[in-house]
Design an enzyme around this catalytic site. Structure first.
Site, PDB file in Angstrom:
ATOM      1  N   THR B 155      43.501  22.314  38.911  1.00 46.80           N
ATOM      2  CA  THR B 155      42.117  22.311  38.409  1.00 46.80           C
ATOM      3  C   THR B 155      41.973  23.517  37.494  1.00 46.80           C
ATOM      4  O   THR B 155      42.234  23.414  36.301  1.00 46.80           O
ATOM      5  CB  THR B 155      41.083  22.368  39.562  1.00 46.80           C
ATOM      6  OG1 THR B 155      41.409  23.421  40.457  1.00 46.80           O
ATOM      7  CG2 THR B 155      41.037  21.053  40.300  1.00 46.80           C
ATOM      8  N   LYS B 181      48.249  23.863  44.561  1.00 47.69           N
ATOM      9  CA  LYS B 181      47.263  24.158  43.516  1.00 47.69           C
ATOM     10  C   LYS B 181      46.153  24.986  44.142  1.00 47.69           C
ATOM     11  O   LYS B 181      45.925  24.958  45.349  1.00 47.69           O
ATOM     12  CB  LYS B 181      46.708  22.889  42.871  1.00 47.69           C
ATOM     13  CG  LYS B 181      45.955  21.931  43.734  1.00 47.69           C
ATOM     14  CD  LYS B 181      44.481  22.190  44.001  1.00 47.69           C
ATOM     15  CE  LYS B 181      43.717  22.581  42.773  1.00 47.69           C
ATOM     16  NZ  LYS B 181      42.266  22.814  43.217  1.00 47.69           N
ATOM     17  N   THR B 192      39.523  23.704  45.650  1.00 49.05           N
ATOM     18  CA  THR B 192      40.437  24.656  46.164  1.00 49.05           C
ATOM     19  C   THR B 192      41.890  24.325  46.381  1.00 49.05           C
ATOM     20  O   THR B 192      42.568  23.814  45.551  1.00 49.05           O
ATOM     21  CB  THR B 192      39.870  25.205  47.473  1.00 49.05           C
ATOM     22  OG1 THR B 192      38.543  25.552  47.184  1.00 49.05           O
ATOM     23  CG2 THR B 192      40.614  26.389  47.938  1.00 49.05           C
ATOM     24  N   GLU B 279      41.963  34.160  40.047  1.00 47.17           N
ATOM     25  CA  GLU B 279      41.228  34.445  38.821  1.00 47.17           C
ATOM     26  C   GLU B 279      40.964  35.941  38.726  1.00 47.17           C
ATOM     27  O   GLU B 279      40.486  36.560  39.658  1.00 47.17           O
ATOM     28  CB  GLU B 279      39.899  33.698  38.786  1.00 47.17           C
ATOM     29  CG  GLU B 279      39.737  32.385  38.015  1.00 47.17           C
ATOM     30  CD  GLU B 279      40.598  31.957  36.855  1.00 47.17           C
ATOM     31  OE1 GLU B 279      40.709  30.754  36.712  1.00 47.17           O
ATOM     32  OE2 GLU B 279      41.111  32.761  36.082  1.00 47.17           O
ATOM     33  N   ASN B 407      33.075  33.940  37.706  1.00 48.19           N
ATOM     34  CA  ASN B 407      32.229  33.295  38.696  1.00 48.19           C
ATOM     35  C   ASN B 407      30.749  33.373  38.377  1.00 48.19           C
ATOM     36  O   ASN B 407      29.961  32.589  38.895  1.00 48.19           O
ATOM     37  CB  ASN B 407      32.522  33.859  40.090  1.00 48.19           C
ATOM     38  CG  ASN B 407      33.833  33.313  40.605  1.00 48.19           C
ATOM     39  OD1 ASN B 407      33.933  32.152  40.914  1.00 48.19           O
ATOM     40  ND2 ASN B 407      34.849  34.161  40.645  1.00 48.19           N
ATOM     41  N   SER B 412      28.171  24.671  37.149  1.00 51.51           N
ATOM     42  CA  SER B 412      28.665  23.354  37.584  1.00 51.51           C
ATOM     43  C   SER B 412      28.163  22.282  36.637  1.00 51.51           C
ATOM     44  O   SER B 412      27.160  22.439  35.961  1.00 51.51           O
ATOM     45  CB  SER B 412      28.187  23.064  38.993  1.00 51.51           C
ATOM     46  OG  SER B 412      26.777  23.175  39.054  1.00 51.51           O
TER      47      SER B 412
END
Lengths: 412, 412
Positions: B155, B181, B192, B279, B407, B412
């Site tokens: 993802t 992943k 996740t 990240e 973040n 979304s």
């Protein structure tokens, strides 16, 4: 940039009969900085406290515990600059030396003194400079010294934190004044949270001990900035007994109820002030959890949401990110939680909107409502677990660039 | 900017006899993106799995648990783009529909299919597009499909994660290949962590179940990026039984030891890859705790240090901030921890230095040594609790501006 917090008005901070405060520049770590506070209590005062459960607790915390076990406390000494934590045996000797010197000055016993330190950890406390400053703090003692003391106990706080109020107890006016410091455990080596609340009520030692634990539970133990628990956290409740009310000896009746409510109110406001001044904070968030089987599980859920970096960064971005909130509730540790029954609302002081139910997003929820609510700086996440009647609220702040900047740039 | 991680070489990813993989563009959320993976297992394969304990677990996780209870699994279907989490009853129907369609295509029963989803949560899974893509994934099935599949399950990962190795078991060469992943629970709605490891060993179902739990415990359950546990985490271990070794039926002997070591090694490398791709990560940190009375308390201490935003921001700044590490150890929840006995070392692959002992900074420690060690991107915090002989290691990454940026900016 504190969230909806301003410096207290000195005139609003009422003296508490039986309490005098004095400050001085002792040069603990920096020059030209009031870094030493002495609080003198009248004979007959009762004192109770709760302290950090961090196993690396600071030397003064250990000494406070010993001296409170003996009782008959008459003085508190607070220094900023050096936390006297992670300092081993020499640190304990420094804390005891502080008490001994204060005792000589005031004509009391060393175990009638409580020492407090906040500042850099792993560095030795320059006890000789502290002791040299004590006579100047003594000379400064006065009943209206709260405003100056609230400033003198600051470390990285951007604003002083102090609150005062009165309450009728048994036909007498009881005054409650308190102060706190801390930017919320986020300043690593600036060791952390101190809270002092004094009142002049006459209340038994047992009840005072119960009240300090309950007030701490509902205030300082219900806040978080980043989940880091410091080595020096201390919360002290003082009752000088000068108000003249009939001694409160049972946790029942109108007098107890009035005192209890007022002390908890002052403690909550002092605790919230720490969150509002959390480094990098741009939002003040209340996580209000209800419908739990007990208070403990409500707190678990509240802290899971309040500690989630994903939730905190979303709030910083004013993003009503339901997925992050639901995921945090889900991993809070309630094994038999039925997610299909729980409901979640987002709110600010103006409105509150149901955002999640039946295990997913509420059918009535629209993104515009979430965005409108999140534009406010005072936000509430209300969570109904639909399992029982217990409730608990946790307060926190958001997580911004400035948090990383402050904590990454900081060098001890 | 992944830390010491690169795309696997396709030639290094060995086919596992009995496993074929195919990918397709199904348009689940975005066009022109391989987002559907089908894994076909030969008859007689055994499968075991462990899943998220988040109460908001996704619909496919619930279906996986049901189907694994029946056994005789013959296919896995993985989609990215939509996580099918927080989707209530319609989400369950979508996951079951995925299994039914796959079963029709392959001529097996619906409960012989395990479904997996990862991506945005709270959004419905477009099951008809997924089903329409299945024949193309089937047409693409091949033994050397691991490299393509490792990419198709990504993802927000910046790199594909796959590992392969062989091991001698009972005189036969067993091949173990796996892929994972996840950028470490940090992508809120991008739900996740998935891990799939397949081998061709012959091993009993009971031992396979024990091994998947142990391997998960030592790998995926020993990493953290930000403490947020997702709704979809799944780790699957497959044994096709084609290697021809005598069936391993007891957790003893050389064959079991060899298989166990190799599977755990592959799982650890896949789990570490997730942290390395966390990240905003600039440092890969191992928190190695030893001298505990049991593994659980070692993990508590490891996670307290690994989760501390103060420790993580200090590592980002290459700041050997001992106070933050000691404070985190102190609040890890070991009530009778004797801080005067514990010792802490900072290290990198080149050197290791004692930094704390006797409740404070080690006398031999100099800041220059700490700074020299911290300049490396691979760091170890070694903690000896001096209470027993248990040990545990937790892996994490540092906490940078980019974490907040990613973040907070994410919508979304």
């Amino acid at each position: 940039m504190a969230v909806n917090l301003s410096t207290p008005n000195p005139a609003d901070l009422r003296p508490v009969p039986g309490v005098r405060l004095g400050v001085a520049e002792a040069g603990i770590r920096k020059a030209n900085r009031r870094d030493l506070t002495l609080i003198e209590l009248a004979p007959g005062s009762r004192v109770a406290g709760v302290f950090t459960r961090n196993r690396f607790c600071a030397a003064p915390v250990q000494v406070c515990r010993e001296h409170l076990a003996v009782g008959d406390i008459r003085a508190l000494v607070i220094n900023t600059g050096i936390a006297n934590a992670g300092t081993g045996e020499p640190g304990l000797a420094a804390a005891r030396g502080t008490c001994a010197a204060t005792a000589r000055l005031l004509g009391i016993a060393a175990d009638q003194v409580l020492p407090f330190s906040t500042g850099v950890i792993l560095e030795p406390l320059p006890v000789e400079r502290l002791v040299a400053g004590l006579p100047r703090a003594q000379a400064d003692l006065r009943a209206d010294g709260w405003f100056a003391a609230a400033h003198a106990i600051m470390t990285t706080d951007t604003l002083a934190k102090a609150v005062s109020r009165t309450v009728e107890v048994d036909g007498r006016t009881v005054t409650i004044t308190g102060m706190s410091k801390g930017a919320g455990m986020i300043k690593p080596n600036m060791a952390t949270m101190l809270g002092f609340v004094a009142c002049d009520a006459v209340v038994s030692q047992d009840l005072l001990g119960a009240l300090v634990r309950e007030a701490a539970d509902l205030s300082f133990n219900s806040i978080t900035v980043d989940g880091d628990t410091s080595t020096n956290d201390s919360f002290i409740l003082i009752a000088t007994g000068q108000a003249g009310n009939a001694e409160i000896t049972a946790a029942a009746g109108a007098a107890w109820a009035a005192l209890r409510e007022a002390v908890i109110d002052v403690a909550v406001r002092l605790a919230q002030a720490i969150v509002r001044d959390g480094e990098g904070a741009t939002k003040f968030m209340s996580i209000a959890v209800e419908g739990g089987t007990d208070r403990d599980e409500c707190r678990k859920v509240g802290y899971a949401v309040a500690h989630s970096p994903l939730v905190k960064t979303a709030f910083f971005a004013s993003d009503p990110n339901l997925g992050r909130i639901l995921a945090a509730i889900g991993y809070a540790g309630i094994d038999d939680l039925d997610v299909s029954r729980l409901r979640v609302w987002l709110g600010n002081p103006d409105e509150s909107v149901l955002v999640a139910e039946h295990g997913g997003r509420a059918a009535s929820y629209v993104e515009e409502a979430g965005a409108r609510i999140m534009a406010h700086s005072e936000l509430t996440v209300r969570i109904d677990l639909a399992r029982g009647s217990a409730a608990a609220t946790v307060w926190t702040c958001d997580f911004s660039y400035d948090y990383v900047k402050i904590n990454a740039d900081y060098r001890s």
